[in-house]
Motif scaffolding. Sequence first.
Motif: not given
Length: 379
Positions: A313, A317-318, A321, A327, A330-331, A334
Amino acid sequence: MSATTDRTPEPAHTPDPDGSVEPRDSVRRRRAARPRGSRQLDSTALIYLVLVAVIAVSAVLTGIEGRNFFSQGNIWAVLTAMSVLGLISIGQTLVILVGSLDLSVPYVVSLATVIAAGGMKGLDGNIPAAVFNTLVVCAVIGLVMGLLVSVLHVHGFIASLGIGLIVSGYLGTNYQGSHGSAAPDLRLLGRSGIVGWIPTAFLVLLVCAVLVTLLLRYTRLGHHVYAIGGNRDVARMSGVRTTLPVVSAHVLCSVLAGLAALLLLSRTGVGSPTIGSQGRYDLLSIAAVVLGGTLLAGGKGSVVGTMGGVAIFAVLDNVMGVMQVNPFLKDFVRGLVIVLAVAVYARRSVVRRPPRFGASRPVLPVPSSKGPSTKGEPA
């Protein structure tokens, strides 16, 4: 000689009356009943292979953006991101292993930051008292949840949700905006590290991970945690006192969340009543635990696997980013990773069993009133 006459004919599948020699068909069925996972990597090794693949892909994507994934600053950022989520996930691992759940961790984190920052008031001399009070409050919250689950038999989902709402209501009523100030020495902790590559916060995470791993592997309490998570009724009938392991798991989970809050405070400098819920540490910690191979039903899993899930994770995320990903996307990523991981674990855990009945099963003798008989019926 022909190919057919070269082979020695197999003996007939006749069961040995003394039971000293196992029939050949029985051997084949026993071998077929072995889980195929015995020849495969376990979940912990698999998750670290996935981590290596994720790092490789992330390095390529980061290079496309004109940046180096393995640069000093980027490695520092990934390890720092792992520290807070990792501590919370270790505590969540204990709770899930015992067959419970903790949804109150984001509110415990928020409460811990405001208590610690309000107690420090920007003075180094107040650090010991502020840290002690913060961890004691977190331990009391975990104790209450553990007693609700173990003594009153409230499901962990409901107990932690209720406690979390109580803490959230308290924070919303008494704190508006930031509160207090972190001491300079604590802020220095958030910026310090080893040779500029490994932050001190990550070292704290490693120490806690090693201690909890030793607890689970080499102590009676750790063995009881696995036993209760596997089957609480069987563990109780086997003489295991189920109250202490459940309470201990919840207390340690809350204390580790408080410790994660102190690391957050060292970076932000002020307490925030919403920092935990903004970080979504409840869902992310559960996702990291599941991604690391721990069963949500309890009884199977490890901190080592959880650390692999946290690392995945953090790397995702890195790189998202760096690429300035939306965003919501991103979800989506994940969630896709979690679903795929759980699907793979479920597929690997399927055991193919042989047919229970067949024409070649050995025949057992049937007692007769006239004496011993060699005839029998299929078992």
